[in-house]
Write a protein that holds these residues in place. Structure first.
Motif, mmCIF file in Angstrom:
data_model
loop_
_atom_site.group_PDB
_atom_site.id
_atom_site.type_symbol
_atom_site.label_atom_id
_atom_site.label_comp_id
_atom_site.label_asym_id
_atom_site.label_seq_id
_atom_site.Cartn_x
_atom_site.Cartn_y
_atom_site.Cartn_z
ATOM 1 N N THR A 1 -90.003 88.673 -35.796
ATOM 2 C CA THR A 1 -91.096 87.770 -36.157
ATOM 3 C C THR A 1 -91.506 86.898 -34.984
ATOM 4 O OG1 THR A 1 -90.373 87.746 -38.458
ATOM 5 C CG2 THR A 1 -91.785 85.923 -37.725
ATOM 6 N N HIS A 2 -90.499 86.377 -34.256
ATOM 7 C CA HIS A 2 -90.803 85.517 -33.113
ATOM 8 C C HIS A 2 -91.582 86.282 -32.048
ATOM 9 C CE1 HIS A 2 -87.213 82.668 -34.109
ATOM 10 N NE2 HIS A 2 -88.264 82.476 -34.899
ATOM 11 N N HIS A 3 -91.178 87.545 -31.815
ATOM 12 C CA HIS A 3 -91.867 88.335 -30.788
ATOM 13 C C HIS A 3 -93.342 88.563 -31.158
ATOM 14 C CE1 HIS A 3 -92.137 91.109 -27.406
ATOM 15 N NE2 HIS A 3 -92.801 91.945 -28.199
ATOM 16 N N ASP A 4 -93.581 88.896 -32.414
ATOM 17 C CA ASP A 4 -94.968 89.082 -32.866
ATOM 18 C C ASP A 4 -95.776 87.800 -32.698
ATOM 19 O OD1 ASP A 4 -94.438 91.693 -33.475
ATOM 20 O OD2 ASP A 4 -94.150 91.339 -35.630
ATOM 21 N N GLU A 5 -95.166 86.664 -33.013
ATOM 22 C CA GLU A 5 -95.859 85.381 -32.893
ATOM 23 C C GLU A 5 -96.176 85.070 -31.433
ATOM 24 O OE1 GLU A 5 -93.207 82.675 -34.759
ATOM 25 O OE2 GLU A 5 -93.845 83.202 -36.810
ATOM 26 N N TYR A 6 -95.248 85.387 -30.514
ATOM 27 C CA TYR A 6 -95.483 85.144 -29.094
ATOM 28 C C TYR A 6 -96.679 85.955 -28.596
ATOM 29 C CZ TYR A 6 -90.864 82.910 -28.933
ATOM 30 O OH TYR A 6 -89.796 82.097 -29.133
ATOM 31 N N LEU A 7 -96.731 87.263 -28.979
ATOM 32 C CA LEU A 7 -97.841 88.109 -28.540
ATOM 33 C C LEU A 7 -99.175 87.636 -29.119
ATOM 34 C CD1 LEU A 7 -96.334 91.715 -28.668
ATOM 35 C CD2 LEU A 7 -96.871 90.343 -26.657
ATOM 36 N N ARG A 8 -99.182 87.251 -30.403
ATOM 37 C CA ARG A 8 -100.400 86.767 -31.041
ATOM 38 C C ARG A 8 -100.881 85.483 -30.351
ATOM 39 N NH1 ARG A 8 -98.725 87.973 -35.757
ATOM 40 N NH2 ARG A 8 -97.741 85.978 -36.191
ATOM 41 N N HIS A 9 -99.947 84.606 -30.015
ATOM 42 C CA HIS A 9 -100.304 83.377 -29.320
ATOM 43 C C HIS A 9 -100.896 83.685 -27.942
ATOM 44 C CE1 HIS A 9 -99.970 79.120 -28.203
ATOM 45 N NE2 HIS A 9 -99.486 79.526 -27.037
ATOM 46 N N TYR A 10 -100.341 84.678 -27.260
ATOM 47 C CA TYR A 10 -100.855 85.063 -25.941
ATOM 48 C C TYR A 10 -102.273 85.609 -26.043
ATOM 49 C CZ TYR A 10 -101.376 87.587 -21.558
ATOM 50 O OH TYR A 10 -101.860 88.055 -20.364
ATOM 51 N N GLU A 11 -102.501 86.441 -27.046
ATOM 52 C CA GLU A 11 -103.830 87.021 -27.233
ATOM 53 C C GLU A 11 -104.870 85.944 -27.514
ATOM 54 O OE1 GLU A 11 -105.081 90.609 -27.391
ATOM 55 O OE2 GLU A 11 -103.541 90.235 -25.868
ATOM 56 N N GLU A 12 -104.482 84.931 -28.272
ATOM 57 C CA GLU A 12 -105.432 83.900 -28.678
ATOM 58 C C GLU A 12 -105.665 82.848 -27.597
ATOM 59 O OE1 GLU A 12 -103.730 82.358 -32.214
ATOM 60 O OE2 GLU A 12 -104.200 84.126 -33.453
ATOM 61 N N THR A 13 -104.639 82.514 -26.840
ATOM 62 C CA THR A 13 -104.739 81.383 -25.897
ATOM 63 C C THR A 13 -104.566 81.765 -24.439
ATOM 64 O OG1 THR A 13 -102.378 80.861 -25.995
ATOM 65 C CG2 THR A 13 -103.791 79.895 -27.703
ATOM 66 N N GLY A 14 -103.934 82.899 -24.198
ATOM 67 C CA GLY A 14 -103.643 83.278 -22.809
ATOM 68 C C GLY A 14 -102.424 82.584 -22.246
ATOM 69 N N GLU A 15 -101.759 81.745 -23.055
ATOM 70 C CA GLU A 15 -100.542 81.063 -22.600
ATOM 71 C C GLU A 15 -99.360 82.019 -22.706
ATOM 72 O OE1 GLU A 15 -100.030 77.547 -24.841
ATOM 73 O OE2 GLU A 15 -101.898 76.624 -24.174
ATOM 74 N N ALA A 16 -98.662 82.203 -21.587
ATOM 75 C CA ALA A 16 -97.616 83.221 -21.521
ATOM 76 C C ALA A 16 -96.266 82.624 -21.902
ATOM 77 C CB ALA A 16 -97.546 83.814 -20.122
ATOM 78 N N LYS A 17 -95.950 82.655 -23.188
ATOM 79 C CA LYS A 17 -94.630 82.206 -23.607
ATOM 80 C C LYS A 17 -93.563 83.284 -23.393
ATOM 81 C CE LYS A 17 -95.599 78.542 -26.898
ATOM 82 N NZ LYS A 17 -95.259 77.998 -28.232
ATOM 83 N N VAL A 18 -93.999 84.554 -23.440
ATOM 84 C CA VAL A 18 -93.044 85.642 -23.207
ATOM 85 C C VAL A 18 -93.539 86.591 -22.130
ATOM 86 C CG1 VAL A 18 -92.065 85.591 -25.518
ATOM 87 C CG2 VAL A 18 -94.049 87.026 -25.067
ATOM 88 N N ILE A 19 -94.829 86.610 -21.842
ATOM 89 C CA ILE A 19 -95.387 87.560 -20.890
ATOM 90 C C ILE A 19 -94.923 87.201 -19.483
ATOM 91 C CG2 ILE A 19 -97.490 88.629 -20.017
ATOM 92 C CD1 ILE A 19 -96.833 89.098 -22.999
ATOM 93 N N GLY A 20 -94.276 88.161 -18.812
ATOM 94 C CA GLY A 20 -93.806 87.944 -17.453
ATOM 95 C C GLY A 20 -92.563 87.091 -17.359
ATOM 96 N N ILE A 21 -91.981 86.791 -18.483
ATOM 97 C CA ILE A 21 -90.792 85.930 -18.509
ATOM 98 C C ILE A 21 -89.641 86.693 -19.149
ATOM 99 C CG2 ILE A 21 -89.803 83.773 -19.344
ATOM 100 C CD1 ILE A 21 -92.681 82.692 -19.499
ATOM 101 N N GLY A 22 -88.554 86.849 -18.414
ATOM 102 C CA GLY A 22 -87.386 87.518 -18.982
ATOM 103 C C GLY A 22 -86.702 86.619 -19.988
ATOM 104 N N ARG A 23 -86.323 87.156 -21.119
ATOM 105 C CA ARG A 23 -85.597 86.374 -22.127
ATOM 106 C C ARG A 23 -84.543 87.255 -22.771
ATOM 107 N NH1 ARG A 23 -87.961 86.575 -27.553
ATOM 108 N NH2 ARG A 23 -89.551 88.216 -27.633
ATOM 109 N N GLU A 24 -83.519 86.585 -23.283
ATOM 110 C CA GLU A 24 -82.400 87.293 -23.903
ATOM 111 C C GLU A 24 -82.521 87.192 -25.410
ATOM 112 O OE1 GLU A 24 -78.706 85.881 -22.326
ATOM 113 O OE2 GLU A 24 -79.204 86.435 -20.251
ATOM 114 N N LEU A 25 -82.307 88.320 -26.085
ATOM 115 C CA LEU A 25 -82.357 88.356 -27.539
ATOM 116 C C LEU A 25 -81.520 89.525 -28.032
ATOM 117 C CD1 LEU A 25 -85.642 90.012 -28.728
ATOM 118 C CD2 LEU A 25 -85.195 89.644 -26.312
#
Length: 568
Positions: A72-96
């Motif tokens: 769910t979090h991953h889907d929300e991050y991508l949707r936020h990126y599409e809408e705002t262009g703010e990269a919360k996960v894009i280009g950023i390595g994260r552990e899950l």
């Protein structure tokens, strides 16, 4: 010529083949997905990692590979990126966490990149399995949490856990003992030869302990500094003492470090599992008490825990805690020991004696709590209170019309060395308006030994103020005639041991007569302490001792007990 040559347009089919080859050869799992999270590519490394084939995964949603809440979090991050262009996960390595085809979960590092492609919009996810890294981190954390980094031995807490387990599982025919070891003089190694030398020695100690008791259930640990612990489950035959001697012999062998040879004598406290011992912490506490008895001994290598010593220490610690409270709660009071002229029985003065009325135990013996006041430093604050209270009481007797009595107050060495004594005495006299000549301050011989020059300056200043000075318990320590010559004493108080020897020892009586005569020749008043019988008083009178005090003359008592003695 090559610079001007026009660039050939790329062959789309050829580029696709090249990219496909890169995806297949990549060691990392690579997954491409569109803006809706639908998978387009799933390379062989991804197949190996997740246990799915590319045919199974292409066309499915990416979140199928993620358990909740990560999906769910991953889907929300991508949707936020599409809408705002703010990269919360894009280009950023994260552990899950990710989930395999068999349902098992494992940790991953995911790095998502926007390809910039449209129709369809594609994102590339590079996935790394970090299970091994997490395992190494967990092992490293476990080591540093449970083991000593220098020696590799268990630390204190882990050793107690291991020993608790040994106590629980110990067969009835076996016993459990804990030995706490410390190397004498080790504390001088670091400052003298350097930290590296000290650490080399500690590693050698650890290696020697590892070699001991290999065939028996044992725990070896480093507590701190040169303190080590050995927990041993053993059979009564051979006796434990043989094992203790083996430890002492092995640790007494020379240590070599940085070209130097060192001999460090071990000392050990030993506690055995018995009645009242329910856990390893109890054993450790008892072994520490036993070690304290021999830690600085020159000839006793080890000691066993003693329940009586344990109880005495507990009592001492409880008293120390209570003393801090007593200072603030006003639990101290003064009794006054009368002093008499032996020739006619006339009362000439009193000695202020500190008493403690404990709220639960009643009046506590001064022999128990006064050494604790010294050890804790509370004697400075309490001594100031004694001086104020005694001077105020002497002034009150003056105001009541009683004959002027000399008020003797004992001084602690800490009060004299503390630097504030002169000011405290002056403030007390100014506050109470007690005449200086009525105050007599008593010190013991030990203070003279510790700081000859500094003490002399203070005593000479007090004498110059008109205050009388007494040397207390003369003969009980390192008595020297030079003290009587070097210091301005007015009174010599003879230790009670000489008084008790009257009629018991001709030698002691000879010494007592010499002390009395010496005091007279030095124009000092001589006070005999601890007079308990009329025979002792008669002997002292016959040999010229002027003053005396003790239970045989009058017991210490509260202020109201003094006036009747002046009229009797």
């Amino acid at each position: 010529m090559f610079e001007n040559e026009p660039r050939r347009p790329a062959d789309p089919d050829r580029e696709i083949q090249r990219l496909d080859a890169i995806l297949r050869a990549a060691g990392d799992a690579i997954i491409t997905a569109d803006a809706d999270g639908v998978i387009h590519d799933f390379n062989p490394a991804a197949e190996a990692m997740f246990g799915y084939t590319a045919d199974q995964m292409v066309g499915t949603k990416l979140n199928h590979l993620m358990p909740e809440p990560h999906a769910t979090h991953h889907d929300e991050y991508l949707r936020h990126y599409e809408e705002t262009g703010e990269a919360k996960v894009i280009g950023i390595g994260r552990e899950l966490e990710a989930v395999r085809a068999d349902g098992s979960r494992f940790p991953i590092e995911l790095n998502v990149t926007d390809t910039g492609l449209r129709d369809p919009r594609l994102f590339i996810g590079v996935v790394r399995d970090i299970s091994e890294r997490r395992q190494r981190e967990a092992e490293r954390l476990h080591f540093y949490a449970n083991f000593d980094a220098l020696t590799g031995l268990p630390n204190r807490d882990h050793a107690l856990e291991l020993l608790d387990e040994s106590i629980r599982q110990c067969p009835t025919q076996h016993r459990v003992a804990l030995m706490e070891v410390r190397l004498r003089s080790f504390r001088h190694i670091g400052p003298t030869y350097g930290q590296r030398t000290a650490e080399q020695i500690l590693r050698q100690v650890a290696n020697r302990l590892r070699d001991l008791f290999r065939d028996e259930v044992s725990v070896r640990a480093r507590l701190e500094g040169s303190r080590f612990l050995i927990g041993l489950e053993y059979e009564p035959d051979p006796p434990l003492e043989e094992r203790l001697q083996a430890v002492m012999d092995r640790l007494s062998e020379p240590y070599k470090a940085d070209g130097q040879e060192f001999r460090l004598r071990p000392r050990m406290g030993v506690a055995e599992c018995g009645p009242g011992v329910t856990c390893a912490a109890d054993l450790l506490r008892q072994s520490e008490i036993a070690l304290a008895r021999v830690a600085d001994s020159a000839d006793i290598p080890y000691a066993f825990a003693d329940p009586e010593t344990d109880q005495a220490l507990r009592r001492r610690l409880n008293l120390e805690t209570d003393l801090h409270r007593a200072v603030g709660e006003g639990e101290f009071f003064l009794d006054y020991q009368p002093q008499f002229q032996l020739s006619d029985g006339r009362m000439t003065g009193v000695e202020a004696l500190l008493r403690w009325n404990h709220p639960e135990r009643g009046v506590v013996s001064p022999a128990e709590f006064i050494p604790l006041l010294e050890d804790t430093g509370l004697i400075i604050e309490v001594g100031r209170w004694i001086l104020d209270t005694a001077a105020a009481q002497a002034k009150a007797w003056n105001a009541a019309g009683l004959p002027r009595l000399r008020m003797a107050v004992n001084l602690s060495p800490l009060q004299v060395r503390g630097g504030g004594l002169l000011q405290e005495v002056m403030q007390t006299l100014a506050r109470t308006r007690l005449p200086e000549e009525q105050l007599e301050l008593e010190i013991t011989e030990s203070l003279l030994i510790e700081d000859l020059a500094g003490t002399r300056r203070i005593l000479e200043t007090l004498q110059g103020m008109g205050i009388r000075l007494a040397l207390d318990d003369f003969g009980s320590g390192f008595s020297a005639l030079s003290y009587l010559h070097a210091f301005p004493f007015h009174t010599l108080k003879v230790d009670r041991t000489f008084i008790h020897a009257i009629g018991q020892s001709d030698r002691s009586e000879g010494l007592l007569r010499s002390i009395i005569e010496m005091g007279q020749n030095l124009r000092m008043e001589v006070v005999a302490e601890g007079i308990e019988t009329e025979g002792q008083a008669a002997y002292l009178r016959a040999h010229g001792c002027e003053l005396g005090q003790g239970f045989g003359l009058a017991r210490p008592g509260p202020p109201e007990a003094v006036p009747p003695l002046l009229t009797n």
